[in-house]
Design an enzyme around this catalytic site. Structure first.
Site, PDB file in Angstrom:
ATOM      1  N   ASP A  35      -1.990  10.734  -2.700  1.00 46.56           N
ATOM      2  CA  ASP A  35      -2.535   9.532  -3.635  1.00 46.56           C
ATOM      3  C   ASP A  35      -2.563  10.149  -5.031  1.00 46.56           C
ATOM      4  O   ASP A  35      -2.566   9.482  -6.050  1.00 46.56           O
ATOM      5  CB  ASP A  35      -3.520   8.993  -3.178  1.00 46.56           C
ATOM      6  CG  ASP A  35      -3.262   8.116  -2.027  1.00 46.56           C
ATOM      7  OD1 ASP A  35      -3.176   8.636  -0.738  1.00 46.56           O
ATOM      8  OD2 ASP A  35      -2.807   6.966  -2.344  1.00 46.56           O
ATOM      9  N   ASN A  70      -5.770  12.482  -0.276  1.00 45.80           N
ATOM     10  CA  ASN A  70      -4.808  11.604   0.512  1.00 45.80           C
ATOM     11  C   ASN A  70      -5.757  11.181   1.550  1.00 45.80           C
ATOM     12  O   ASN A  70      -6.938  11.067   1.626  1.00 45.80           O
ATOM     13  CB  ASN A  70      -3.819  12.633   1.330  1.00 45.80           C
ATOM     14  CG  ASN A  70      -2.637  11.516   1.828  1.00 45.80           C
ATOM     15  OD1 ASN A  70      -2.109  10.768   1.455  1.00 45.80           O
ATOM     16  ND2 ASN A  70      -2.546  12.073   3.203  1.00 45.80           N
ATOM     17  N   LYS A  71      -5.163  10.222   2.451  1.00 41.28           N
ATOM     18  CA  LYS A  71      -5.616   9.236   3.454  1.00 41.28           C
ATOM     19  C   LYS A  71      -6.974  10.079   4.055  1.00 41.28           C
ATOM     20  O   LYS A  71      -6.518  11.300   4.365  1.00 41.28           O
ATOM     21  CB  LYS A  71      -4.814   8.571   4.389  1.00 41.28           C
ATOM     22  CG  LYS A  71      -5.403   7.643   5.453  1.00 41.28           C
ATOM     23  CD  LYS A  71      -6.317   6.627   4.984  1.00 41.28           C
ATOM     24  CE  LYS A  71      -5.515   5.906   3.971  1.00 41.28           C
ATOM     25  NZ  LYS A  71      -6.481   4.742   3.339  1.00 41.28           N
ATOM     26  N   ARG A  99       0.851  -1.115   0.129  1.00 47.27           N
ATOM     27  CA  ARG A  99       0.097  -0.126   0.072  1.00 47.27           C
ATOM     28  C   ARG A  99       0.781   1.216   0.126  1.00 47.27           C
ATOM     29  O   ARG A  99       2.219   1.046   0.150  1.00 47.27           O
ATOM     30  CB  ARG A  99      -0.965   0.031   1.309  1.00 47.27           C
ATOM     31  CG  ARG A  99      -0.317  -0.607   2.479  1.00 47.27           C
ATOM     32  CD  ARG A  99      -0.150   0.409   3.642  1.00 47.27           C
ATOM     33  NE  ARG A  99      -0.148   1.583   3.535  1.00 47.27           N
ATOM     34  CZ  ARG A  99       0.823   2.385   3.468  1.00 47.27           C
ATOM     35  NH1 ARG A  99       1.988   2.049   3.940  1.00 47.27           N
ATOM     36  NH2 ARG A  99       0.635   3.784   3.530  1.00 47.27           N
ATOM     37  N   GLY A 100       0.386   2.432  -0.014  1.00 51.74           N
ATOM     38  CA  GLY A 100       1.130   3.740  -0.118  1.00 51.74           C
ATOM     39  C   GLY A 100       0.971   3.849  -1.818  1.00 51.74           C
ATOM     40  O   GLY A 100       1.497   2.920  -2.450  1.00 51.74           O
ATOM     41  N   ALA A 101       0.696   5.207  -2.404  1.00 54.18           N
ATOM     42  CA  ALA A 101       0.763   5.317  -3.727  1.00 54.18           C
ATOM     43  C   ALA A 101       2.013   4.931  -4.468  1.00 54.18           C
ATOM     44  O   ALA A 101       1.542   4.127  -5.351  1.00 54.18           O
ATOM     45  CB  ALA A 101       0.389   6.645  -3.952  1.00 54.18           C
ATOM     46  N   GLN A 135      -2.893   2.879   9.895  1.00 56.39           N
ATOM     47  CA  GLN A 135      -1.456   2.718   9.151  1.00 56.39           C
ATOM     48  C   GLN A 135      -0.396   3.798   9.948  1.00 56.39           C
ATOM     49  O   GLN A 135       0.781   3.547  10.117  1.00 56.39           O
ATOM     50  CB  GLN A 135      -1.572   3.441   7.802  1.00 56.39           C
ATOM     51  CG  GLN A 135      -2.262   2.617   6.645  1.00 56.39           C
ATOM     52  CD  GLN A 135      -3.740   2.817   6.681  1.00 56.39           C
ATOM     53  OE1 GLN A 135      -4.228   3.183   7.429  1.00 56.39           O
ATOM     54  NE2 GLN A 135      -4.367   2.537   5.362  1.00 56.39           N
ATOM     55  N   ARG A 164      -7.428  -0.818  -7.354  1.00 49.86           N
ATOM     56  CA  ARG A 164      -7.424   0.707  -6.305  1.00 49.86           C
ATOM     57  C   ARG A 164      -7.749   1.755  -7.260  1.00 49.86           C
ATOM     58  O   ARG A 164      -6.813   1.978  -7.853  1.00 49.86           O
ATOM     59  CB  ARG A 164      -6.511   0.672  -5.432  1.00 49.86           C
ATOM     60  CG  ARG A 164      -6.405  -0.408  -4.278  1.00 49.86           C
ATOM     61  CD  ARG A 164      -5.575  -0.133  -3.021  1.00 49.86           C
ATOM     62  NE  ARG A 164      -6.198   1.069  -1.993  1.00 49.86           N
ATOM     63  CZ  ARG A 164      -5.419   1.324  -1.081  1.00 49.86           C
ATOM     64  NH1 ARG A 164      -4.199   0.980  -0.968  1.00 49.86           N
ATOM     65  NH2 ARG A 164      -6.196   2.121  -0.354  1.00 49.86           N
TER      66      ARG A 164
HETATM   67  C1  LIG Z   1       3.931   8.090  -0.093  1.00 49.18           C
HETATM   68  S1  LIG Z   1       2.224   7.590   0.327  1.00 49.18           S
HETATM   69  C2  LIG Z   1       1.008   8.565   0.119  1.00 49.18           C
HETATM   70  C3  LIG Z   1      -0.521   8.196   0.421  1.00 49.18           C
HETATM   71  O1  LIG Z   1      -0.395   6.919  -0.274  1.00 49.18           O
HETATM   72  C4  LIG Z   1      -0.330   7.567   1.900  1.00 49.18           C
HETATM   73  O2  LIG Z   1      -0.499   8.899   2.505  1.00 49.18           O
HETATM   74  C5  LIG Z   1      -1.845   7.036   1.953  1.00 49.18           C
HETATM   75  O3  LIG Z   1      -2.926   7.808   1.835  1.00 49.18           O
HETATM   76  C6  LIG Z   1      -1.721   5.491   1.879  1.00 49.18           C
HETATM   77  O4  LIG Z   1      -2.929   5.004   2.012  1.00 49.18           O
HETATM   78  P1  LIG Z   1      -3.275   3.574   1.855  1.00 49.18           P
HETATM   79  O5  LIG Z   1      -4.666   3.272   1.633  1.00 49.18           O
HETATM   80  O6  LIG Z   1      -2.594   3.093   3.293  1.00 49.18           O
HETATM   81  O7  LIG Z   1      -2.696   3.012   0.637  1.00 49.18           O
END
Ligand SMILES: CSC[C@@H](O)[C@@H](O)C(=O)COP(=O)(O)O
Length: 367
Positions: free
Chosen positions: A264, A274-275, A64-66, A223, A109
């Site tokens: 994201d 973002n999250k 996970r994470g963009a 997270q 996703r």
């Molecule tokens: C460098 S990662 C940036 C974003 O992807 C991060 O802040 C985030 O929102 C991640 O969400 P996730 O749902 O855990 O993939």
């Protein structure tokens, strides 16, 4: 100052010991990911060599994470495609198989643009190679496999480079002892190495600036508590975990100097997905006059999405909210649940965007 950053970066590279989040296995054609659903209790690595496993890993946030999703998608596309080659008899069939596979991975996703960005890079390469081909031989199989593998590795290497540059640009915003609030996880675990929002913090630590980080736990999937706290502490960063609803209290008491978050997808007008919870922090930061920085590679910028309203927000299952990290049921049966994984922060609330190209007050400056 430049010299100071260089020495810090050298130290960071020498002392950073967290394992690779996504890698291609040298001997066999498989992808290896660190299963983030098991952290911080266990460091478990998963070998992925088919489409079902890859999509499951992305959907369930094992990776996970963009940026990390993009890197895993490119490497995963290579691995899964390589395995279909034995059944392919014509260029037409190969093209259909490749496109269908890329489309299924793309749908796993919707919000993080890095996923389609990485798949697009692999697709452009594939299309250039197959253009004008009719029959397909075993030499062709080897040739396309090599090309795709090299591109997947390049995407990861570029990601590492971008993170280092984000660290170098972002560290200039951090003073000795700065108190930084972050949300979700935009660190090493969300990219190929070091992170986006956390990369300047690691560099500041390596430079002896001793930043202090407040990590939002980040409901519903925690997270911040499970991943950000874990990785920052592994590098010796002074880390304090807070519940999401404590941010206003911290800011009102003057305990936060700046907010650093990842992203994201950044729309053409600078709105940032973002999250979930990020927008609330930006509104609070605006009220308390605290700088709000968004850090990410330019691959997270999406010129084809005009504004934040056009960003597709992933909706996730109700059980993530009703159960505490999938384990413990907390809410009554049949309660209604709203569970968007991301929100959109208006560009007007962003103090600056930090990318591998520099620090930009306005989105137009790095387009
Ligand atoms: C460098 S990662 C940036 C974003 O992807 C991060 O802040 C985030 O929102 C991640 O969400 P996730 O749902 O855990 O993939």
């Amino acid at each position: 100052m430049e010299n100071f950053k260089e020495i810090g970066l050298e130290k960071l590279e020498q002392t950073f010991s967290l394992p690779d989040v996504v890698s291609l296995c040298e001997e066999e054609d498989s992808l290896v990911i660190l299963d983030q659903t098991q952290l911080p209790a266990r460091e478990v690595f998963l070998k992925i060599d088919n489409e079902e496993e890859l999509i499951d890993a992305i959907v369930r946030l094992k990776v996970r994470g963009a940026p990390a999703i993009g890197v895993a998608a490119a490497a995963g596309l290579y691995v899964c495609f390589a395995r279909t080659l034995a059944n392919i008899t014509s260029a037409q069939l190969m093209q259909t198989e490749f496109q269908a596979l890329a489309n299924r991975i793309r749908a796993s996703r919707p919000t993080a643009v890095n996923l389609s960005w990485a798949l697009d890079r692999m697709t452009v390469l594939f299309k250039q190679w197959i253009a004008g081909k009719d029959k397909i031989s075993s030499t062709d199989f080897q040739e396309i496999k090599t090309l795709l593998r090299v591109e997947a590795v390049r995407i990861k290497e570029e990601d590492i480079e971008m993170c280092k540059q984000i660290a170098q640009h972002g560290v200039g915003l951090i003073a000795s002892g700065s108190r930084i609030l972050t949300h979700c996880n935009a660190g090493h675990l969300a990219v190929s190495r070091y992170g986006t929002a956390l990369a300047p913090i690691y560099l500041a630590q390596a430079c002896g600036l001793n930043p202090k980080v407040y990590a939002d736990e980040t409901r519903p999937l925690l997270q911040g508590a499970r991943l950000t706290a874990y990785e920052l502490m592994r590098f010796g960063v002074d880390t304090t975990l807070v519940c999401d609803n404590m941010a206003a209290s911290l800011m009102s008491q003057g305990m936060i100097d700046m907010i650093m978050v990842g992203c994201d997808r950044i729309a053409a007008n600078g709105d940032v997905a973002n999250k979930i919870g990020t927008c609330g922090l930006a509104v609070l930061a605006h009220y308390y006059k605290i700088p709000f920085y968004v850090l990410g590679p330019t691959s997270t910028f999406d010129p084809h999405t005009p504004t934040g309203k056009d960003i597709v927000i992933e909706q996730r299952s109700a059980s993530e909210v009703t159960d505490l990290h999938y384990i413990h049921r907390m809410a009554p049966e049949h309660v209604g649940v709203y569970n968007p994984a991301f929100d959109v922060t208006p560009a007007a609330l962003v103090t600056a965007y930090v990318t591998e190209k520099g620090v930009f007050r306005q989105i137009q400056d790095f387009q």
